[in-house]
Design a protein around this motif. Sequence first.
Motif, PDB file in Angstrom:
ATOM      1  N   THR A 101       0.855  -1.185   0.000  1.00 48.54           N
ATOM      2  CA  THR A 101       0.000   0.000   0.000  1.00 48.54           C
ATOM      3  C   THR A 101       0.892   1.236   0.000  1.00 48.54           C
ATOM      4  O   THR A 101       1.808   1.326   0.821  1.00 48.54           O
ATOM      5  CB  THR A 101      -0.909   0.033   1.246  1.00 48.54           C
ATOM      6  N   PRO A 102       0.657   2.169  -0.902  1.00 46.79           N
ATOM      7  CA  PRO A 102       1.460   3.399  -0.891  1.00 46.79           C
ATOM      8  C   PRO A 102       1.073   4.310   0.261  1.00 46.79           C
ATOM      9  O   PRO A 102       0.008   4.150   0.867  1.00 46.79           O
ATOM     10  CB  PRO A 102       1.106   4.051  -2.235  1.00 46.79           C
ATOM     11  N   ASP A 103       1.932   5.261   0.557  1.00 43.32           N
ATOM     12  CA  ASP A 103       1.590   6.308   1.529  1.00 43.32           C
ATOM     13  C   ASP A 103       0.797   7.407   0.828  1.00 43.32           C
ATOM     14  O   ASP A 103      -0.100   8.011   1.406  1.00 43.32           O
ATOM     15  CB  ASP A 103       2.862   6.889   2.150  1.00 43.32           C
ATOM     16  N   ILE A 104       1.175   7.639  -0.434  1.00 44.38           N
ATOM     17  CA  ILE A 104       0.516   8.646  -1.266  1.00 44.38           C
ATOM     18  C   ILE A 104       0.312   8.035  -2.652  1.00 44.38           C
ATOM     19  O   ILE A 104       1.185   7.321  -3.164  1.00 44.38           O
ATOM     20  CB  ILE A 104       1.378   9.928  -1.390  1.00 44.38           C
ATOM     21  N   MET A 105      -0.834   8.306  -3.252  1.00 44.86           N
ATOM     22  CA  MET A 105      -1.115   7.848  -4.611  1.00 44.86           C
ATOM     23  C   MET A 105      -1.669   9.012  -5.422  1.00 44.86           C
ATOM     24  O   MET A 105      -2.448   9.813  -4.894  1.00 44.86           O
ATOM     25  CB  MET A 105      -2.129   6.701  -4.579  1.00 44.86           C
ATOM     26  N   THR A 106      -1.266   9.097  -6.687  1.00 40.73           N
ATOM     27  CA  THR A 106      -1.807  10.135  -7.556  1.00 40.73           C
ATOM     28  C   THR A 106      -2.599   9.493  -8.693  1.00 40.73           C
ATOM     29  O   THR A 106      -2.233   8.446  -9.221  1.00 40.73           O
ATOM     30  CB  THR A 106      -0.693  11.033  -8.133  1.00 40.73           C
ATOM     31  N   LEU A 107      -3.707  10.155  -9.061  1.00 38.53           N
ATOM     32  CA  LEU A 107      -4.613   9.673 -10.099  1.00 38.53           C
ATOM     33  C   LEU A 107      -4.940  10.800 -11.075  1.00 38.53           C
ATOM     34  O   LEU A 107      -4.864  11.973 -10.710  1.00 38.53           O
ATOM     35  CB  LEU A 107      -5.921   9.172  -9.485  1.00 38.53           C
ATOM     36  N   ALA A 108      -5.347  10.431 -12.273  1.00 35.70           N
ATOM     37  CA  ALA A 108      -5.885  11.402 -13.246  1.00 35.70           C
ATOM     38  C   ALA A 108      -6.443  10.610 -14.417  1.00 35.70           C
ATOM     39  O   ALA A 108      -7.242   9.707 -14.209  1.00 35.70           O
ATOM     40  CB  ALA A 108      -4.809  12.402 -13.682  1.00 35.70           C
ATOM     41  N   LYS A 109      -6.032  10.959 -15.632  1.00 37.89           N
ATOM     42  CA  LYS A 109      -6.428  10.343 -16.893  1.00 37.89           C
ATOM     43  C   LYS A 109      -7.809   9.686 -16.880  1.00 37.89           C
ATOM     44  O   LYS A 109      -8.804  10.332 -17.141  1.00 37.89           O
ATOM     45  CB  LYS A 109      -5.334   9.386 -17.368  1.00 37.89           C
ATOM     46  N   ALA A 110      -7.906   8.384 -16.597  1.00 34.34           N
ATOM     47  CA  ALA A 110      -9.171   7.660 -16.722  1.00 34.34           C
ATOM     48  C   ALA A 110     -10.222   8.072 -15.706  1.00 34.34           C
ATOM     49  O   ALA A 110     -11.401   7.781 -15.886  1.00 34.34           O
ATOM     50  CB  ALA A 110      -8.916   6.155 -16.604  1.00 34.34           C
ATOM     51  N   LEU A 111      -9.818   8.764 -14.645  1.00 34.41           N
ATOM     52  CA  LEU A 111     -10.723   9.068 -13.534  1.00 34.41           C
ATOM     53  C   LEU A 111     -11.970   9.832 -13.966  1.00 34.41           C
ATOM     54  O   LEU A 111     -13.066   9.587 -13.459  1.00 34.41           O
ATOM     55  CB  LEU A 111      -9.965   9.850 -12.450  1.00 34.41           C
TER      56      LEU A 111
END
Length: 390
Positions: free
Chosen positions: A238-248
Amino acid sequence: KAQDIFGAYKDYIMPTYTRLPLIFVKGKGMKLIDIDGTQYLDFFPGWGVSSLGHCHPDVVSAVRDQIDKLIHLPNNYLSVQQAKLAKEIIFWSFKGKVFFANSGAEANEAAVKLARAYGQGRYEIISFTGSFHGRTLAALTMTGQLKYQEGFKPLPAGFTTVPFNDIAAVEKALTDKTVGIIIELIQGEGGINVAETNFVFALRKLCDEKKILLIVDEVQTGLGRTGKMFAYEHYGITPDIMTLAKALGGGLPIGALVAKREIADTLTAGTHASTFGGSPLVSKAALAVFRAIQKEKLLTNAARMGDYLKEKLSALARKYALIKEIRGIGLMIGIELTIPGTHIIEECIKEGLLINCTHEKVLRLMPALQVTKKQIDKAVKILDMVLGRL
């Protein structure tokens, strides 16, 4: 007229992209239609943005429902749709909190600020060769490809890049100022390079021991692309921080930063913001993306069709010596060639297939999560035909 469009781009739009001479006016599912009515099979829909295909009915319906109610709301007020979306993201990921932005680069910039605020004097961040984290200055500096950084120096200080899948190199780069390590578990722009399981385990262990934040960039891998909702699930960490975009956003612009609860509250009122981040309109669209993934069982389909596509491409690799390697997870697949791929892309377009080439010799295939065997067969048949003419 096509010539009017070409002229407008030449006269009024900055030449920041290598543009193909294609003018698309309509899209539906895996299909794009150009200004002359020609249809194309899209196996690389917007760098993975349109992971549900073009104009998915659930996303279209959600946008229509929301657009005449409330489009934008400043983030000093509360939004029903934003609250629902944050809850949905956390349900599918890990216990934490969300910050909404407009793009992957913005989400990664927010990750840098959060990490540095959390570090209380520690500020250095380690990234990897072959990575791509965005075009803004901090994101560009973390990007482990010098060609993207040319002409923009001096770049911000406090960033170090080390070889991918090399834990010894990470350990050597650590200092008492290191606060975070950012990684794409599958490097998209880098050529579909997949992180090794043992390396990711070692990275997680190292971060735990040194109290360093593990930041996983899921801008391209997130939302089902790999056959799981997020790529980190393949690795049992499990990450401490995750970044999302594109498909979201299902085609609309949205980015998100997800951080564990004990880290998230480091950014307090006034320390970071995004004017358009998580508007009611894009949040409603993103909720529709999650619903479609569940309703249509797209995680299962992405895993199965990913295996089927790799099987078909492996058959091509046995047929053509110019195919060096097939790699990837789920529906994020790279075909490494022994020759440049630009001509192959151009010939595929002539036959009605849209794919991509990165790192000069790696063809990228990232079809919509609903892709069928019939569509895969058609794409592979075109690729076979093109390769056979070389």
